[in-house]
Structures are given as structure tokens and as C-alpha cells.
Design a protein around this motif. Structure first.
Motif, PDB file in Angstrom:
ATOM      1  N   ARG A   3    -121.324 -56.006  -9.078  1.00  0.00           N
ATOM      2  CA  ARG A   3    -121.449 -55.624  -7.679  1.00  0.00           C
ATOM      3  C   ARG A   3    -122.931 -55.604  -7.340  1.00  0.00           C
ATOM      4  O   ARG A   3    -123.764 -55.377  -8.238  1.00  0.00           O
ATOM      5  N   SER A  11    -123.133 -46.053  -5.625  1.00  0.00           N
ATOM      6  CA  SER A  11    -121.737 -45.634  -5.823  1.00  0.00           C
ATOM      7  C   SER A  11    -121.623 -44.756  -7.067  1.00  0.00           C
ATOM      8  O   SER A  11    -121.002 -43.693  -7.056  1.00  0.00           O
ATOM      9  N   MET A 108    -117.605 -58.087  -7.160  1.00  0.00           N
ATOM     10  CA  MET A 108    -116.767 -57.139  -6.449  1.00  0.00           C
ATOM     11  C   MET A 108    -116.642 -57.469  -4.958  1.00  0.00           C
ATOM     12  O   MET A 108    -115.605 -57.244  -4.344  1.00  0.00           O
ATOM     13  N   PHE A 142    -109.577 -48.436  -5.877  1.00  0.00           N
ATOM     14  CA  PHE A 142    -109.445 -47.273  -6.759  1.00  0.00           C
ATOM     15  C   PHE A 142    -110.815 -46.675  -7.025  1.00  0.00           C
ATOM     16  O   PHE A 142    -111.819 -47.375  -7.014  1.00  0.00           O
ATOM     17  N   ASN A 143    -110.789 -45.367  -7.282  1.00  0.00           N
ATOM     18  CA  ASN A 143    -112.044 -44.662  -7.556  1.00  0.00           C
ATOM     19  C   ASN A 143    -113.053 -44.900  -6.433  1.00  0.00           C
ATOM     20  O   ASN A 143    -114.216 -45.188  -6.687  1.00  0.00           O
ATOM     21  N   ARG A 145    -115.202 -43.948  -2.844  1.00  0.00           N
ATOM     22  CA  ARG A 145    -115.893 -42.803  -2.256  1.00  0.00           C
ATOM     23  C   ARG A 145    -114.952 -42.045  -1.306  1.00  0.00           C
ATOM     24  O   ARG A 145    -114.219 -42.666  -0.539  1.00  0.00           O
ATOM     25  N   TYR A 148    -112.655 -40.056  -5.170  1.00  0.00           N
ATOM     26  CA  TYR A 148    -112.964 -40.541  -6.514  1.00  0.00           C
ATOM     27  C   TYR A 148    -111.910 -40.067  -7.507  1.00  0.00           C
ATOM     28  O   TYR A 148    -111.350 -38.987  -7.374  1.00  0.00           O
ATOM     29  N   TRP A 150    -109.301 -42.102 -10.831  1.00  0.00           N
ATOM     30  CA  TRP A 150    -108.523 -43.325 -11.059  1.00  0.00           C
ATOM     31  C   TRP A 150    -107.060 -43.170 -10.702  1.00  0.00           C
ATOM     32  O   TRP A 150    -106.331 -44.149 -10.596  1.00  0.00           O
ATOM     33  N   ARG A 159    -112.851 -48.234   2.850  1.00  0.00           N
ATOM     34  CA  ARG A 159    -114.006 -48.034   1.985  1.00  0.00           C
ATOM     35  C   ARG A 159    -115.281 -47.967   2.813  1.00  0.00           C
ATOM     36  O   ARG A 159    -115.487 -48.746   3.735  1.00  0.00           O
TER      37      ARG A 159
HETATM   38  N1  LIG Z   1    -110.451 -53.743  -4.817  1.00  0.00           N
HETATM   39  C1  LIG Z   1    -111.697 -53.336  -4.620  1.00  0.00           C
HETATM   40  N2  LIG Z   1    -112.567 -54.113  -3.958  1.00  0.00           N
HETATM   41  C2  LIG Z   1    -113.841 -53.709  -3.768  1.00  0.00           C
HETATM   42  N3  LIG Z   1    -114.340 -52.527  -4.200  1.00  0.00           N
HETATM   43  C3  LIG Z   1    -113.496 -51.719  -4.856  1.00  0.00           C
HETATM   44  C4  LIG Z   1    -112.150 -52.081  -5.111  1.00  0.00           C
HETATM   45  N4  LIG Z   1    -111.580 -51.060  -5.807  1.00  0.00           N
HETATM   46  C5  LIG Z   1    -112.530 -50.134  -5.983  1.00  0.00           C
HETATM   47  N5  LIG Z   1    -113.682 -50.511  -5.410  1.00  0.00           N
HETATM   48  C6  LIG Z   1    -114.938 -49.757  -5.364  1.00  0.00           C
HETATM   49  O1  LIG Z   1    -115.474 -49.691  -6.699  1.00  0.00           O
HETATM   50  C7  LIG Z   1    -116.259 -48.506  -6.854  1.00  0.00           C
HETATM   51  C8  LIG Z   1    -115.812 -47.795  -8.117  1.00  0.00           C
HETATM   52  O2  LIG Z   1    -116.042 -48.671  -9.177  1.00  0.00           O
HETATM   53  P1  LIG Z   1    -116.087 -48.169 -10.671  1.00  0.00           P
HETATM   54  O3  LIG Z   1    -115.070 -47.113 -10.858  1.00  0.00           O
HETATM   55  O4  LIG Z   1    -116.060 -49.372 -11.547  1.00  0.00           O
HETATM   56  O5  LIG Z   1    -117.516 -47.536 -10.724  1.00  0.00           O
HETATM   57  S1  LIG Z   1    -118.333 -47.021 -11.950  1.00  0.00           S
HETATM   58  O6  LIG Z   1    -119.444 -47.956 -12.129  1.00  0.00           O
HETATM   59  O7  LIG Z   1    -117.464 -46.944 -13.122  1.00  0.00           O
HETATM   60  O8  LIG Z   1    -118.801 -45.710 -11.539  1.00  0.00           O
HETATM   61  C9  LIG Z   1    -116.023 -47.675  -5.597  1.00  0.00           C
HETATM   62  O9  LIG Z   1    -117.141 -47.905  -4.752  1.00  0.00           O
HETATM   63  P2  LIG Z   1    -117.664 -46.777  -3.719  1.00  0.00           P
HETATM   64  O10 LIG Z   1    -116.491 -46.399  -2.851  1.00  0.00           O
HETATM   65  O11 LIG Z   1    -118.772 -47.452  -2.953  1.00  0.00           O
HETATM   66  O12 LIG Z   1    -118.162 -45.635  -4.544  1.00  0.00           O
HETATM   67  C10 LIG Z   1    -114.759 -48.307  -5.009  1.00  0.00           C
HETATM   68  O13 LIG Z   1    -114.653 -48.169  -3.603  1.00  0.00           O
END
Ligand SMILES: Nc1ncnc2c1ncn2[C@@H]1O[C@H](COP(=O)(O)OS(=O)(=O)O)[C@@H](OP(=O)(O)O)[C@H]1O
Length: 233
Positions: A3, A11, A108, A142-143, A145, A148, A150, A159
Motif C-alpha cells: 500500500r 493506518s 492495495m 477488514f481491520n 479505521r 479495527y 479482524w 473506508r
Molecule cells: N479490501 C480492501 N481494500 C482496500 N483496503 C482495505 C481492504 N480491506 C482492508 N483494507 C484496509 O487495510 C488496512 C488494514 O490493513 P492491515 O490489517 O494489513 O494493516 S497492518 O499493516 O497489519 O496494520 C485498513 O486501512 P485503514 O482503514 O486506512 O486503517 C483497512 O481499511
């Protein structure tokens, strides 16, 4: 899955502050390091980590090349918020040990825009049968903002992807400056990913990455940072 490094870092920071685990110690860190990086201010965190990391990187560069590379990786591994967003050195490590074809890089931002295409690409790469995703699954994040964890999915369309003043970071100029400092810090690493893609070794990064991290983004004619160009895709 990569990403935009600034948005991944932000994030991760917001998530870790909410979980109360920002100062959790990693086995890769010097003793006591994480406890000092404990703040709810992204601006302060960026300043603290980059100051330490840049000093660590400078010390690493004084060593012979193979050791310098190893120590450089260690500097990044100190910090799971900012250091883990420096993708190229770790990706190159994989590419040294595995044939390019065995390493699939996806983004991403592409997953958000075209979830089915990316999921099919991953399925094909790891050799699992195609799953019939329903529209709810394809529209889920998932996960994310705001929720948060899983266990809970939320709507991808809900989002919130931008980095805005909030909490203790109410000074918009300071937030923009932190984002800009990070963008400059990550640019050489992202440009090396562009080079790998130009050589056909990995998938091309989304166009928005080129706009933010390509050399043209740092020319004197480039527009100044604004809240609009600090918004994630
Ligand atoms: N399908 C899909 N498409 C795009 N983005 C998505 C998707 N699913 C999860 N997310 C966004 O991914 C962020 C969480 O990622 P991780 O759990 O891998 O993050 S971490 O690095 O382990 O902390 C988290 O970003 P933020 O909301 O900006 O915090 C999620 O919104």
C-alpha cells in the motif's frame, strides 16, 4: 500486498494507538526502543522515529556493503509503523532467493478498485481453486479505521483514507509537514520498486504512486502538498 507507504504507516499508527500496542516490543528492536516511541501524536511519532532511523541508516552506510545492507534492514525493522513501509530492500531479498515468477506483488489500491481481479490473480498465483465471491465479500474491508479488528468487516466504500488533523494532531500544517517528510523518506525506496516494474520483474504500482513518488513529484515545478494530495486512493 503493498500500500502507499505513507498511508500504510498512518493506518498502522492509528490502529496501534487504538489497540494500545504502539509501544509493544519487537524482537528486532534495541532494548527499550519501543517504549520511547509511545505517543498518540502521529506528527511526534514521525519526527521521533525518522530522527532515530536516519541516524541508524547513516551509521549502517559506513560499513562494507554486505554488512551495510544487513544493518540497513535492521534499522527498518526497529519500527513496524514506518520501517515496515520500506518495501524494496525486503522485496529484493525475496527476489534474490526465489525466482521472480514465485513472487507476486499486488497493491492495495488496486484491490480497492478491482477486488475480483486482484483476488483472482492471487488465487492463480498460489494455485487454489477459484472462489465465487458474493458482492458483500467483494465490497468488504477488514481491520478498517473506525472498526479495527479482524472479526468485523465494514464496507470498503465507508473506508476513510485521508490523513487529516485529529486527536492531539490538530495543527494541519504540522500534519502536512509530517506527511511530506515521510513522502521524501520513502521516495528512493518506491522509485526502486518502479525500476523493478520497468524491468518487468514485479507488477506496476498504481499511477497515483508515480504521481506522489516519481522524480517529477520532487521537481521544483511540482505542486506543494495540500490536504487533497495527502488523500489516499
Ligand atoms: N479490501 C480492501 N481494500 C482496500 N483496503 C482495505 C481492504 N480491506 C482492508 N483494507 C484496509 O487495510 C488496512 C488494514 O490493513 P492491515 O490489517 O494489513 O494493516 S497492518 O499493516 O497489519 O496494520 C485498513 O486501512 P485503514 O482503514 O486506512 O486503517 C483497512 O481499511
Amino acid at each position: 500486498m503493498l500500500r502507499d507507504p505513507v498511508f500504510r504507516a498512518h493506518s498502522r499508527f492509528v490502529e496501534q494507538v487504538q489497540f494500545g500496542t504502539l509501544n509493544a516490543t519487537l524482537p528486532t528492536q534495541p532494548r527499550g526502543y519501543a517504549a520511547l516511541a509511545n505517543t498518540t501524536s502521529f506528527v511526534q511519532y514521525v519526527d521521533w522515529v525518522l530522527t532515530h532511523m536516519e541516524a541508524c541508516l547513516q551509521r549502517a552506510q559506513l560499513k562494507p556493503p554486505a554488512l551495510a545492507r544487513h544493518l540497513t534492514m535492521q534499522c527498518y525493522l526497529w519500527d513496524h509503523v514506518i520501517g515496515y513501509s520500506v518495501y524494496d530492500i525486503f522485496l529484493l531479498n525475496y527476489l534474490e532467493h526465489f525466482p521472480d515468477k514465485q513472487v507476486l506483488v499486488v497493491y492495495m489500491e488496486d484491490l480497492a478498485a478491482e477486488p475480483l481481479r486482484i483476488l483472482e490473480q492471487v488465487e492463480a498465483h498460489i494455485g487454489v481453486p477459484h472462489h465465487q465471491y458474493n458482492t458483500t465479500e467483494l465490497a468488504a474491508a477488514f481491520n478498517a479505521r473506525g472498526s479495527y479488528g479482524w472479526g468485523r468487516g465494514s464496507m470498503l466504500s465507508d473506508r476513510k483514507g485521508s490523513i487529516e488533523p485529529s486527536g492531539v494532531d490538530q495543527n494541519a500544517t504540522a500534519v502536512l509537514e509530517a506527511v511530506e517528510r515521510l513522502r521524501r523518506f520513502f521516495a528512493p525506496s518506491v522509485q526502486r520498486l518502479f525500476a523493478l516494474a520497468d524491468e518487468g520483474r514485479i507488477t506496476r504500482a498504481p499511477q497515483a504512486w508515480r504521481a506522489r513518488y516519481g522524480s517529477a513529484a520532487f521537481s521544483k515545478d511540482a505542486p506543494p502538498a495540500t490536504p487533497q494530495n495527502a488523500s489516499a486512493v
